[in-house]
Design a protein around this motif. Structure first.
Motif, PDB file in Angstrom:
ATOM      1  N   TYR A   1       0.838  -1.206   0.000  1.00  0.00           N
ATOM      2  CA  TYR A   1       0.000   0.000   0.000  1.00  0.00           C
ATOM      3  C   TYR A   1       0.874   1.258   0.000  1.00  0.00           C
ATOM      4  CZ  TYR A   1      -4.422  -2.444   0.662  1.00  0.00           C
ATOM      5  OH  TYR A   1      -5.530  -3.241   0.486  1.00  0.00           O
ATOM      6  N   LYS A   2       1.969   1.235   0.777  1.00  0.00           N
ATOM      7  CA  LYS A   2       2.899   2.368   0.806  1.00  0.00           C
ATOM      8  C   LYS A   2       3.471   2.618  -0.581  1.00  0.00           C
ATOM      9  CE  LYS A   2       7.456   2.194   2.180  1.00  0.00           C
ATOM     10  NZ  LYS A   2       8.223   2.859   1.178  1.00  0.00           N
ATOM     11  N   ASP A   3       3.937   1.548  -1.225  1.00  0.00           N
ATOM     12  CA  ASP A   3       4.527   1.672  -2.557  1.00  0.00           C
ATOM     13  C   ASP A   3       3.512   2.135  -3.599  1.00  0.00           C
ATOM     14  OD1 ASP A   3       6.930   0.889  -1.478  1.00  0.00           O
ATOM     15  OD2 ASP A   3       6.802  -1.179  -2.191  1.00  0.00           O
ATOM     16  N   LEU A   4       2.245   1.783  -3.391  1.00  0.00           N
ATOM     17  CA  LEU A   4       1.193   2.217  -4.310  1.00  0.00           C
ATOM     18  C   LEU A   4       0.719   3.644  -4.030  1.00  0.00           C
ATOM     19  CD1 LEU A   4      -0.963  -1.037  -4.538  1.00  0.00           C
ATOM     20  CD2 LEU A   4       0.504  -0.059  -6.322  1.00  0.00           C
ATOM     21  N   GLY A   5       1.197   4.220  -2.933  1.00  0.00           N
ATOM     22  CA  GLY A   5       0.834   5.592  -2.609  1.00  0.00           C
ATOM     23  C   GLY A   5      -0.394   5.732  -1.734  1.00  0.00           C
ATOM     24  N   ASP A   6      -0.914   4.616  -1.214  1.00  0.00           N
ATOM     25  CA  ASP A   6      -2.087   4.666  -0.336  1.00  0.00           C
ATOM     26  C   ASP A   6      -1.610   4.734   1.116  1.00  0.00           C
ATOM     27  OD1 ASP A   6      -4.502   4.466   0.946  1.00  0.00           O
ATOM     28  OD2 ASP A   6      -5.240   2.810  -0.288  1.00  0.00           O
ATOM     29  N   SER A   7      -1.186   5.914   1.517  1.00  0.00           N
ATOM     30  CA  SER A   7      -0.591   6.096   2.843  1.00  0.00           C
ATOM     31  C   SER A   7      -1.548   5.767   3.975  1.00  0.00           C
ATOM     32  CB  SER A   7      -0.109   7.545   2.998  1.00  0.00           C
ATOM     33  OG  SER A   7       0.862   7.842   2.044  1.00  0.00           O
ATOM     34  N   ALA A   8      -2.813   6.098   3.821  1.00  0.00           N
ATOM     35  CA  ALA A   8      -3.777   5.878   4.906  1.00  0.00           C
ATOM     36  C   ALA A   8      -3.901   4.390   5.236  1.00  0.00           C
ATOM     37  CB  ALA A   8      -5.133   6.454   4.530  1.00  0.00           C
ATOM     38  N   LYS A   9      -4.058   3.551   4.212  1.00  0.00           N
ATOM     39  CA  LYS A   9      -4.169   2.107   4.455  1.00  0.00           C
ATOM     40  C   LYS A   9      -2.861   1.549   5.010  1.00  0.00           C
ATOM     41  CE  LYS A   9      -7.776   0.759   1.205  1.00  0.00           C
ATOM     42  NZ  LYS A   9      -8.088  -0.007   0.000  1.00  0.00           N
ATOM     43  N   ALA A  10      -1.749   2.009   4.447  1.00  0.00           N
ATOM     44  CA  ALA A  10      -0.447   1.537   4.920  1.00  0.00           C
ATOM     45  C   ALA A  10      -0.248   1.880   6.394  1.00  0.00           C
ATOM     46  CB  ALA A  10       0.668   2.139   4.071  1.00  0.00           C
ATOM     47  N   LEU A  11      -0.554   3.122   6.770  1.00  0.00           N
ATOM     48  CA  LEU A  11      -0.372   3.539   8.161  1.00  0.00           C
ATOM     49  C   LEU A  11      -1.273   2.764   9.107  1.00  0.00           C
ATOM     50  CD1 LEU A  11       0.071   7.375   7.671  1.00  0.00           C
ATOM     51  CD2 LEU A  11       1.809   5.733   8.394  1.00  0.00           C
ATOM     52  N   ASP A  12      -2.502   2.467   8.679  1.00  0.00           N
ATOM     53  CA  ASP A  12      -3.397   1.667   9.517  1.00  0.00           C
ATOM     54  C   ASP A  12      -2.797   0.287   9.787  1.00  0.00           C
ATOM     55  OD1 ASP A  12      -5.279   3.676   9.738  1.00  0.00           O
ATOM     56  OD2 ASP A  12      -6.568   2.894   8.122  1.00  0.00           O
ATOM     57  N   ILE A  13      -2.231  -0.311   8.761  1.00  0.00           N
ATOM     58  CA  ILE A  13      -1.622  -1.641   8.918  1.00  0.00           C
ATOM     59  C   ILE A  13      -0.402  -1.561   9.826  1.00  0.00           C
ATOM     60  CG2 ILE A  13      -0.371  -3.458   7.690  1.00  0.00           C
ATOM     61  CD1 ILE A  13      -2.374  -2.982   5.351  1.00  0.00           C
ATOM     62  N   PHE A  14       0.446  -0.548   9.630  1.00  0.00           N
ATOM     63  CA  PHE A  14       1.641  -0.439  10.460  1.00  0.00           C
ATOM     64  C   PHE A  14       1.286  -0.147  11.918  1.00  0.00           C
ATOM     65  CE2 PHE A  14       3.688   0.999   6.294  1.00  0.00           C
ATOM     66  CZ  PHE A  14       4.017  -0.304   5.958  1.00  0.00           C
ATOM     67  N   LYS A  15       0.246   0.648  12.150  1.00  0.00           N
ATOM     68  CA  LYS A  15      -0.202   0.891  13.530  1.00  0.00           C
ATOM     69  C   LYS A  15      -0.681  -0.408  14.168  1.00  0.00           C
ATOM     70  CE  LYS A  15      -1.475   5.688  12.817  1.00  0.00           C
ATOM     71  NZ  LYS A  15      -2.556   6.635  12.514  1.00  0.00           N
ATOM     72  N   GLU A  16      -1.383  -1.213  13.390  1.00  0.00           N
ATOM     73  CA  GLU A  16      -1.841  -2.521  13.869  1.00  0.00           C
ATOM     74  C   GLU A  16      -0.635  -3.398  14.220  1.00  0.00           C
ATOM     75  OE1 GLU A  16      -3.637  -6.435  11.681  1.00  0.00           O
ATOM     76  OE2 GLU A  16      -4.514  -4.505  11.111  1.00  0.00           O
ATOM     77  N   MET A  17       0.420  -3.347  13.403  1.00  0.00           N
ATOM     78  CA  MET A  17       1.606  -4.168  13.643  1.00  0.00           C
ATOM     79  C   MET A  17       2.330  -3.753  14.924  1.00  0.00           C
ATOM     80  SD  MET A  17       1.400  -6.292  11.255  1.00  0.00           S
ATOM     81  CE  MET A  17       2.883  -7.171  11.623  1.00  0.00           C
ATOM     82  N   LEU A  18       2.214  -2.507  15.298  1.00  0.00           N
ATOM     83  CA  LEU A  18       2.888  -2.032  16.504  1.00  0.00           C
ATOM     84  C   LEU A  18       2.164  -2.435  17.785  1.00  0.00           C
ATOM     85  CD1 LEU A  18       4.079   1.507  15.370  1.00  0.00           C
ATOM     86  CD2 LEU A  18       5.339  -0.651  15.376  1.00  0.00           C
ATOM     87  N   THR A  19       0.995  -3.048  17.650  1.00  0.00           N
ATOM     88  CA  THR A  19       0.265  -3.498  18.835  1.00  0.00           C
ATOM     89  C   THR A  19       0.628  -4.930  19.234  1.00  0.00           C
ATOM     90  OG1 THR A  19      -1.616  -4.301  17.543  1.00  0.00           O
ATOM     91  CG2 THR A  19      -1.687  -1.987  18.290  1.00  0.00           C
ATOM     92  N   ILE A  20       1.409  -5.626  18.408  1.00  0.00           N
ATOM     93  CA  ILE A  20       1.781  -6.994  18.776  1.00  0.00           C
ATOM     94  C   ILE A  20       2.775  -6.956  19.933  1.00  0.00           C
ATOM     95  CG2 ILE A  20       1.314  -7.940  16.482  1.00  0.00           C
ATOM     96  CD1 ILE A  20       4.299  -7.953  15.946  1.00  0.00           C
ATOM     97  N   PRO A  21       2.825  -8.010  20.741  1.00  0.00           N
ATOM     98  CA  PRO A  21       3.726  -8.011  21.907  1.00  0.00           C
ATOM     99  C   PRO A  21       5.202  -8.056  21.498  1.00  0.00           C
ATOM    100  CG  PRO A  21       2.625 -10.122  21.669  1.00  0.00           C
ATOM    101  CD  PRO A  21       2.036  -9.225  20.648  1.00  0.00           C
ATOM    102  N   ASP A  22       6.076  -7.722  22.452  1.00  0.00           N
ATOM    103  CA  ASP A  22       7.525  -7.716  22.206  1.00  0.00           C
ATOM    104  C   ASP A  22       8.160  -9.101  22.233  1.00  0.00           C
ATOM    105  OD1 ASP A  22       7.938  -5.084  21.725  1.00  0.00           O
ATOM    106  OD2 ASP A  22       8.667  -4.591  23.730  1.00  0.00           O
ATOM    107  N   THR A  23       7.468 -10.074  22.752  1.00  0.00           N
ATOM    108  CA  THR A  23       8.043 -11.420  22.823  1.00  0.00           C
ATOM    109  C   THR A  23       7.188 -12.367  22.005  1.00  0.00           C
ATOM    110  OG1 THR A  23       6.803 -11.800  24.859  1.00  0.00           O
ATOM    111  CG2 THR A  23       9.108 -11.124  25.103  1.00  0.00           C
TER     112      THR A  23
END
Length: 182
Positions: free
Chosen positions: A12-34
């Motif tokens: 999505y980032k490479d396609l220029g759809d920043s909003a969808k890309a950022l939503d996915i990356f924010k979701e990825m940052l919610t996973i635990p550290d271990t």
């Protein structure tokens, strides 16, 4: 599953759809550290998020995200290739935010100082991020250049020489194209 999701965000980032890309990356940052693989995945997602934010000119959000990552990162993560790339992106965001504000703005000097701090740190470690940080610092008169230490080993000196040679060949090619010769 999780790596596929991160790569979906990158697409999505490479396609220029920043909003969808950022939503996915924010979701990825919610996973635990271990376990450790999750921590690595979070670091990679942070890097992709910063690249996306810088692409979308969300410089303040990029800096805030980089500071959040920096506060949680271990020392070995900060000097890892992904960690250096994150700090390069943070330096780029700080520089661009300061440029956008202009030299007369209140936060200009602190933004330049923050950019210099990130780029100086990245410049201390050999690799792709070091080259990008040095190139950005050299091309940015606001930063006043970057400290270049002498190489610490033959391999580092050879890498610098190879990079300089490659840069010169590319520039000579561009000059030739501009002059109309083959």
């Amino acid at each position: 599953g999780l790596y596929a999701r991160m790569w979906e965000g990158r697409v999505y980032k490479d396609l220029g759809d920043s909003a969808k890309a950022l939503d996915i990356f924010k979701e990825m940052l919610t996973i635990p550290d271990t376990p450790e693989a999750f921590r690595t995945l979070r670091t990679q997602s942070t890097l992709l998020m910063l690249e996306t934010l810088n692409q979308a000119k969300g410089y303040s959000a990029a800096i805030a995200q980089a500071k959040e990552w920096e506060a949680a990162a271990r020392a070995d993560e900060k000097s890892s290739p992904d960690g250096l790339a994150i700090q390069y992106q943070a330096g780029l965001a700080a520089l661009e935010r300061a440029r956008a504000a202009g030299p007369e703005a209140d936060g200009y000097a602190s933004g330049i100082a923050e950019a210099k701090k990130y780029l100086d740190f990245v410049s201390r470690f050999p690799g792709a991020a070091q080259r990008k940080a040095r190139d950005l610092a050299a091309a940015s008169p606001e930063l006043g250049g970057v400290k270049v230490e002498p190489p610490r080993s033959y391999a580092e000196a050879r890498d610098r020489g190879d990079y300089a040679w490659g840069t010169m060949v590319v520039l000579l090619g561009r000059i030739g194209q501009a002059q109309g010769s083959p």
